[in-house]
Design a protein around this motif. Structure first.
Motif, PDB file in Angstrom:
ATOM      1  N   ILE A  32      37.252  41.984 -17.333  1.00 23.39           N
ATOM      2  CA  ILE A  32      38.309  42.972 -17.522  1.00 23.39           C
ATOM      3  C   ILE A  32      39.289  42.446 -18.563  1.00 23.39           C
ATOM      4  N   PRO A  33      39.504  43.167 -19.648  1.00 23.30           N
ATOM      5  CA  PRO A  33      40.442  42.687 -20.676  1.00 23.30           C
ATOM      6  C   PRO A  33      41.881  42.767 -20.201  1.00 23.30           C
ATOM      7  N   SER A  34      42.750  42.010 -20.857  1.00 29.18           N
ATOM      8  CA  SER A  34      44.168  42.004 -20.493  1.00 29.18           C
ATOM      9  C   SER A  34      44.832  43.283 -20.983  1.00 29.18           C
ATOM     10  N   GLY A  35      46.040  43.513 -20.480  1.00 29.21           N
ATOM     11  CA  GLY A  35      46.821  44.655 -20.920  1.00 29.21           C
ATOM     12  C   GLY A  35      46.396  45.970 -20.327  1.00 29.21           C
ATOM     13  N   ARG A  36      45.665  45.954 -19.225  1.00 30.23           N
ATOM     14  CA  ARG A  36      45.176  47.177 -18.611  1.00 30.23           C
ATOM     15  C   ARG A  36      45.807  47.389 -17.236  1.00 30.23           C
ATOM     16  N   VAL A  37      45.804  48.657 -16.801  1.00 32.57           N
ATOM     17  CA  VAL A  37      46.065  48.996 -15.404  1.00 32.57           C
ATOM     18  C   VAL A  37      44.712  49.392 -14.836  1.00 32.57           C
ATOM     19  N   ILE A  38      44.173  48.551 -13.980  1.00 34.19           N
ATOM     20  CA  ILE A  38      42.785  48.673 -13.543  1.00 34.19           C
ATOM     21  C   ILE A  38      42.725  49.322 -12.177  1.00 34.19           C
ATOM     22  N   GLY A  39      41.922  50.357 -12.048  1.00 38.42           N
ATOM     23  CA  GLY A  39      41.660  50.971 -10.762  1.00 38.42           C
ATOM     24  C   GLY A  39      40.374  50.429 -10.183  1.00 38.42           C
ATOM     25  N   LEU A  40      40.450  49.856  -8.980  1.00 41.70           N
ATOM     26  CA  LEU A  40      39.276  49.347  -8.276  1.00 41.70           C
ATOM     27  C   LEU A  40      38.984  50.306  -7.136  1.00 41.70           C
ATOM     28  N   VAL A  41      37.877  51.022  -7.220  1.00 38.21           N
ATOM     29  CA  VAL A  41      37.589  52.069  -6.237  1.00 38.21           C
ATOM     30  C   VAL A  41      36.230  51.828  -5.602  1.00 38.21           C
ATOM     31  N   PRO A 153      55.181  38.149 -12.942  1.00 44.19           N
ATOM     32  CA  PRO A 153      53.794  37.717 -13.114  1.00 44.19           C
ATOM     33  C   PRO A 153      53.155  38.361 -14.342  1.00 44.19           C
ATOM     34  N   GLU A 154      52.057  37.760 -14.778  1.00 40.22           N
ATOM     35  CA  GLU A 154      51.252  38.361 -15.827  1.00 40.22           C
ATOM     36  C   GLU A 154      50.266  39.366 -15.253  1.00 40.22           C
ATOM     37  N   HIS A 176      57.299  53.576  -9.728  1.00 44.88           N
ATOM     38  CA  HIS A 176      57.936  52.275  -9.917  1.00 44.88           C
ATOM     39  C   HIS A 176      56.918  51.213 -10.338  1.00 44.88           C
ATOM     40  N   LEU A 177      55.692  51.335  -9.864  1.00 43.84           N
ATOM     41  CA  LEU A 177      54.661  50.410 -10.319  1.00 43.84           C
ATOM     42  C   LEU A 177      54.502  50.482 -11.831  1.00 43.84           C
ATOM     43  N   MET A 178      54.437  51.677 -12.380  1.00 43.22           N
ATOM     44  CA  MET A 178      54.263  51.822 -13.829  1.00 43.22           C
ATOM     45  C   MET A 178      55.502  51.339 -14.578  1.00 43.22           C
ATOM     46  N   GLU A 179      56.676  51.501 -13.990  1.00 41.45           N
ATOM     47  CA  GLU A 179      57.885  50.964 -14.616  1.00 41.45           C
ATOM     48  C   GLU A 179      57.829  49.442 -14.660  1.00 41.45           C
ATOM     49  N   TYR A 180      57.381  48.820 -13.587  1.00 43.12           N
ATOM     50  CA  TYR A 180      57.259  47.363 -13.571  1.00 43.12           C
ATOM     51  C   TYR A 180      56.264  46.885 -14.622  1.00 43.12           C
ATOM     52  N   VAL A 181      55.111  47.541 -14.693  1.00 43.64           N
ATOM     53  CA  VAL A 181      54.084  47.147 -15.657  1.00 43.64           C
ATOM     54  C   VAL A 181      54.646  47.205 -17.072  1.00 43.64           C
ATOM     55  N   GLY A 182      55.388  48.280 -17.369  1.00 42.44           N
ATOM     56  CA  GLY A 182      55.974  48.408 -18.697  1.00 42.44           C
ATOM     57  C   GLY A 182      57.051  47.372 -18.964  1.00 42.44           C
ATOM     58  N   GLU A 183      57.907  47.111 -17.972  1.00 44.13           N
ATOM     59  CA  GLU A 183      59.000  46.168 -18.160  1.00 44.13           C
ATOM     60  C   GLU A 183      58.500  44.733 -18.286  1.00 44.13           C
ATOM     61  N   LEU A 184      57.485  44.376 -17.490  1.00 48.64           N
ATOM     62  CA  LEU A 184      56.985  43.009 -17.488  1.00 48.64           C
ATOM     63  C   LEU A 184      55.943  42.758 -18.568  1.00 48.64           C
ATOM     64  N   GLY A 185      55.351  43.819 -19.111  1.00 50.80           N
ATOM     65  CA  GLY A 185      54.232  43.647 -20.017  1.00 50.80           C
ATOM     66  C   GLY A 185      53.030  43.069 -19.297  1.00 50.80           C
ATOM     67  N   ALA A 186      52.882  43.393 -18.023  1.00 49.86           N
ATOM     68  CA  ALA A 186      51.846  42.792 -17.180  1.00 49.86           C
ATOM     69  C   ALA A 186      50.624  43.689 -17.094  1.00 49.86           C
ATOM     70  N   SER A 187      49.514  43.086 -16.670  1.00 51.43           N
ATOM     71  CA  SER A 187      48.347  43.844 -16.247  1.00 51.43           C
ATOM     72  C   SER A 187      48.485  44.111 -14.751  1.00 51.43           C
ATOM     73  N   ALA A 188      47.791  45.138 -14.270  1.00 52.87           N
ATOM     74  CA  ALA A 188      47.823  45.450 -12.838  1.00 52.87           C
ATOM     75  C   ALA A 188      46.424  45.804 -12.380  1.00 52.87           C
ATOM     76  N   LEU A 189      46.057  45.301 -11.210  1.00 54.67           N
ATOM     77  CA  LEU A 189      44.766  45.594 -10.594  1.00 54.67           C
ATOM     78  C   LEU A 189      45.049  46.283  -9.269  1.00 54.67           C
ATOM     79  N   LEU A 190      44.710  47.558  -9.205  1.00 58.98           N
ATOM     80  CA  LEU A 190      45.076  48.419  -8.082  1.00 58.98           C
ATOM     81  C   LEU A 190      43.825  48.876  -7.353  1.00 58.98           C
TER      82      LEU A 190
END
Length: 303
Positions: A32-41, A153-154, A176-190
């Motif tokens: 999984i590349p960095s800089g993504r919001v990843i959906g694990l389903v 976190p990254e 708020h999750l998307m606000e955090y991702v934008g503010e931190l410049g983080a990736s997220a695995l959901l």
């Protein structure tokens, strides 16, 4: 914007986890590349929570390798600080106040951002003196998310964080999750079984079923390379080269099929319809479950 030189957020090769005789994950390959919001389903028992616990270093693999942000999960204190984790049911300490949670976070995390934590707590209407045990489900979720994000976190890892929330609380949590991702410049695995939530916030998708990766990739690319074909009955029995049958949908004199097109392969001259994200996920889950209208999976499907 993604740094092309950044290591993958998650890189698994042959990843396997067994609990006694039960196999939770089997020979999973995933990058999984960095800089993504990843959906694990995937369905219950697919191995989603196991994968996330492996990524956090809470459990060890039985076989194979896994690297998170370029290193072994929980390799040291510095690596632990780079990952924020919200477990299932967004657990908090009932006897502690909101303020206690923030003070504990500050003591345990060297990069703790007190200003961010206090600002976000105020934004969601929490008071530092409130006992966590008296918060609503949505408030507990917001508190757990704030504690994870204030580590700066990254990578944020979230295991079904909104599954038990009502629609309004879930909407607020995702906002708020998307606000955090934008503010931190983080990736997220959901991890989530709520496909509407995944479609709303995720730009990368991993479909897990029967302990294996069935499909993975950027959402835009996956949708661009999957189509529904509509043709007279029997004409879809032999697809042209470059097309992979994912799911067949018989319907009267005509039949429909969801297909995957290889890179550079145009759809054939039959009627072609777009496929939505939910339809795509259900097609692969049906195939993994042995739906009789679905062919056996090919190794390329998970790439």
């Amino acid at each position: 914007m993604t740094d092309q030189n950044s290591p993958p957020v998650l890189h698994a090769e042959g990843l396997t986890k067994r609990y006694g005789r039960r196999v939770a994950l089997s020979h999973c390959d995933l990058q999984i590349p960095s800089g993504r919001v990843i959906g694990l389903v995937g369905p219950n028992g697919a191995g989603k929570s196991t994968l996330l616990q492996l990524a956090c270093g809470l459990i060890a693999p039985t076989a194979g390798t896994l690297r998170v942000l370029g290193a072994r999960p929980a390799a040291d204190a510095a690596h632990l600080a780079r990952v924020g984790y919200v477990a299932q049911d967004t657990p908090v300490y009932a006897a502690l106040t909101v303020g206690d949670h923030l003070r504990m976070g500050a003591r345990l995390n060297p990069s703790w951002d007190a200003a961010l934590a206090e600002r976000r707590i105020a934004q969601v209407g929490l008071h530092p003196r409130q006992k966590a045990g008296r918060l609503s489900g949505g408030q507990r979720a917001q508190l757990a998310l704030t504690v994870a994000a204030a580590k700066r976190p990254e990578l944020l890892i979230l295991d079904e964080p909104a599954a038990a929330l009502d629609p309004l609380a879930r909407d607020g949590f995702l906002h708020h999750l998307m606000e955090y991702v934008g503010e931190l410049g983080a990736s997220a695995l959901l991890s989530s079984h709520l496909l509407g939530d995944v479609a709303r916030v995720c730009d990368h998708l991993v479909v897990l079923a029967a302990g294996r990766v069935q499909l993975a990739g950027d959402v835009a690319d996956l949708l661009a390379h999957h189509h529904r074909l509509v043709a007279p009955r029997g004409e879809l029995d032999r697809l042209p080269a470059g097309l992979e049958l994912v799911r067949r949908e018989p319907a009267g004199a005509y039949e429909r099929a969801i297909v995957r097109t290889a890179a550079g392969t145009p759809p054939p001259a039959w009627t072609v319809e777009p496929v939505g994200l939910e339809e795509l996920v259900l097609a692969y889950l049906g195939r993994a479950a042995g739906d009789p209208t679905v062919p056996a999976p090919s190794p390329e499907a998970a790439r």
